[in-house]
Design an enzyme around this catalytic site. Structure first.
Site, PDB file in Angstrom:
ATOM      1  CD  GLU A   1      -2.853  -1.160   2.404  1.00 43.59           C
ATOM      2  OE1 GLU A   1      -4.060  -1.399   2.224  1.00 43.59           O
ATOM      3  OE2 GLU A   1      -2.376  -0.952   3.525  1.00 43.59           O
TER       4      GLU A   1
ATOM      5  CD  GLU B   1      -4.743  -5.828   2.420  1.00 42.20           C
ATOM      6  OE1 GLU B   1      -5.508  -4.989   2.959  1.00 42.20           O
ATOM      7  OE2 GLU B   1      -3.518  -5.894   2.665  1.00 42.20           O
TER       8      GLU B   1
END
Length: 611
Positions: free
Chosen positions: A168, A242
């Site tokens: 991320e 995710e």
């Protein structure tokens, strides 16, 4: 091709050059689930992975926590609970592929996002950048980590089919050169399988790196996400790295849930669109000890010890309605019948434990390392303890003297919460909300003590560089800076708790002084089983079982039970020690089921912050 088959028949690893993944030329839809070896007692690893396989998943994803594997600079640990290679091989044995997410940053509601706190000893440290102090440490860690996992890659006969580059980074994006550095750090050490990146929608604008497949993290197929997916460049597989099956919890807020009737239709739609998916979390487990992190998107909020996450498999490995609904759904994407569900594990309600022995905190200071005498406060990471690595977790005691009463002001330099005492009599708390206390008037020289707790370092966002803990600057009495501190590290390591065990404890006095340690005995007949521990009437503190740190307890909730794994117990007498800051309940109880608190739906009250 299945995990475990001979490598001679393997000619091409996971390929992302068309709209679907292929593995050795055969189409593969990744049906993945996250389960972290460091959050699951090793004795339960196989149970959790078998349940993953029986749910219809074909791929395990796991992070790698740098701060556990290198707790001190140059001190590496890949044994026992941290035997990553054994975990990967076990996944292969069960019949699961593996996507490895080695960081070095992992987020994951884990202290400092998995980065070791000793990095912060460098006053100029710039985490997750090409700052030499950071890249040098990453290179040293990867020199140890990557040679352990590289032989387990698909083209070398192992189950690892892809490796994620950082995590991320688009939500941080402090250095344009950083992602290329991490990518090269992987490639140069022998990583040859497909590389991926992982970002939420906003982070996807700048989180990628050339040569790595971009994947997305989400909880709902919002119009923005649908538009992004429709306009992704090139003919590439689309994957949700995710898919958030639930959410994490912070102390003082409700327990977050994502009801099956809301969640499963989103998964169904993702699959209908031909995408691959990874469930985060499939099984959350527990952030044992002091390892839970914190969020700070304007307000600091520490996270609880439970990482149940409202996942399909509960914190203790139980099936949930989500699990059964997902198993039914995933079975439609398999030509063969799914394996039978493993038998649920049995749990036991042990007899309540009465605490009849006690030591005040002040009696235990002799078990701490030698104190530092300093003119001014020193943050815990820069204390000269733990072989020069500083203090990572727990509490730090700062003591000085005062000759008057008045206004004690922290100038917001307490990280994160301080119990304040005058001559060891409690006068109040200093934290982010309360920065000033009244010190009562008194005669002569008196001792002022601040017991400062690191409640968890932030694991996500721009505040990561300022996560030094303890007293991080001056505190003042009547606007005059206090001087001449005696500073003790109280990190409550197993060695410290073992030292307490050898001490002569006091019988429980009628009038207790706090903080204190309370000792009791849990007697187990036969083979131990998992259970949940409850602390009715207790306030806030930490629980230790046979010297191991189970986690934090706090009456404000939402979490009201602590998961106690059977493998942490033994037949016979087990020692339980509770460190309690303000109020002891006298006994602890046990339950077969958790109490995670009043719930709130993340689907109906969607959170703005991201993992």
């Amino acid at each position: 091709m299945q995990p475990g088959e001979m490598s001679q028949s393997r000619t091409e690893g996971l390929n992302a050059n068309s709209s679907q993944f292929t593995l050795d030329g055969v189409a593969l839809r990744i049906l993945g689930g996250s389960a972290h070896y460091f959050r699951i007692p090793r004795a339960h690893w196989k149970d959790r992975l078998l349940k993953m396989k029986a749910c219809g998943l074909n791929t395990l994803t796991t992070y790698v926590p740098w701060n556990l594997h290198e707790p001190g600079r140059g001190e590496f640990d890949f044994q026992n609970q941290l035997d990553l290679e054994a975990y990967i091989r076990l996944a292969e044995e069960v019949g699961l592929w593996v996507i490895l997410r080695p960081g070095p940053y992992i987020c994951s509601e884990w202290d400092l996002g998995g980065l070791p706190s000793w990095l912060l000893r460098d006053k100029g440290m710039k985490l997750r950048t090409t700052y030499p102090g950071f890249t040098g440490a990453v290179n040293s860690f990867f020199d140890e980590l990557i040679p352990r996992v590289a032989p387990l890659q698909y083209m070398r006969g192992g189950p690892i089919i892809a490796v994620q580059v950082e995590n991320e980074y688009g939500s941080y994006a402090e250095d344009d050169l950083y992602m290329a550095f991490i990518k090269e750090a992987l490639l140069s050490r022998g990583i040859g399988e497909l590389l991926m990146t992982s970002d939420n929608l906003e982070g996807s604008k700048c989180g990628g790196v050339a040569g790595a497949l971009e994947t997305i993290n989400l909880q709902r197929l919002t119009p923005g996400v649908v538009n992004y997916l429709a306009h992704m460049p090139g003919e590439k597989p689309k994957m949700v790295m995710e898919f958030w099956c639930g959410w994490f919890d912070v102390w003082g807020d409700p327990h977050h849930v994502f009801h099956a009737e809301d969640m499963v239709p989103v998964v169904t739609e993702i699959l209908k669109r031909g995408m691959s998916i990874n469930l985060y979390m499939f099984h959350g487990g527990t952030s044992f000890g002091f390892m839970s992190g914190a969020v700070d998107l304007g307000t600091y909020k520490p996270q609880v010890s439970s990482y149940d996450y409202d996942a399909p498999l509960s914190e203790a490995g139980d099936y949930t309605p989500k699990y059964h609904r997902l198993r039914e759904l995933f079975s439609q994407y398999h030509s063969e019948t799914l394996p039978e569900e493993p038998t649920p594990q049995w749990r036991k309600v042990y007899e309540p434990v009465v605490f009849d022995q006690y030591l005040s905190l002040w009696e235990t200071l002799k078990f701490a390392e030698e104190p530092l005498i300093s003119a001014t406060p020193v943050n815990m990471e820069n204390l000269p303890v733990n072989s020069g690595n500083g203090q990572s977790y727990g509490y730090t005691l700062y003591e000085t003297t005062v000759t008057s009463g008045g206004a004690l002001n922290s100038r917001n330099n307490v990280r994160d919460r301080a119990l304040v005492f005058v001559d060891r009599v409690y006068i109040g708390v200093l934290d982010y909300k309360t920065v000033e206390l009244a010190v009562p008037d008194g005669k002569g020289v008196r001792k002022l003590s601040l017991l400062v707790e690191n409640c968890g370092r932030v694991n996500y966002g721009k505040a990561m560089d300022v996560q030094r803990k303890g007293l991080v600057g001056q505190i003042v009495l009547n606007n005059a800076p206090l001087k001449s501190f005696t500073i003790r590290s109280l990190d409550m390591t197993p060695n410290f708790i073992d030292g307490l065990s050898r001490e002569r404890w006091n019988l429980h006095p009628e009038k207790l002084t706090y903080p204190g340690f309370f000792q009791g005995q849990l007697k187990v007949d036969g083979n131990p089983t998992d259970t949940f521990l409850k602390l009715p009437g207790w306030g806030k503190g930490v629980v230790f079982i046979n010297g191991q740190n189970l986690g934090r307890h706090r009456s404000i909730g939402p979490q009201q039970t602590l998961y106690l794994p059977g493998p942490w117990l033994h037949s016979g007498v087990n020692e339980i020690v509770v460190f309690e800051e303000r109020e002891a309940g006298g006994r602890i109880q046990f339950s077969v089921s958790p109490e995670l608190g009043k719930t709130t739906s993340v689907y109906r009250h969607h959170l703005c912050n991201v993992l």
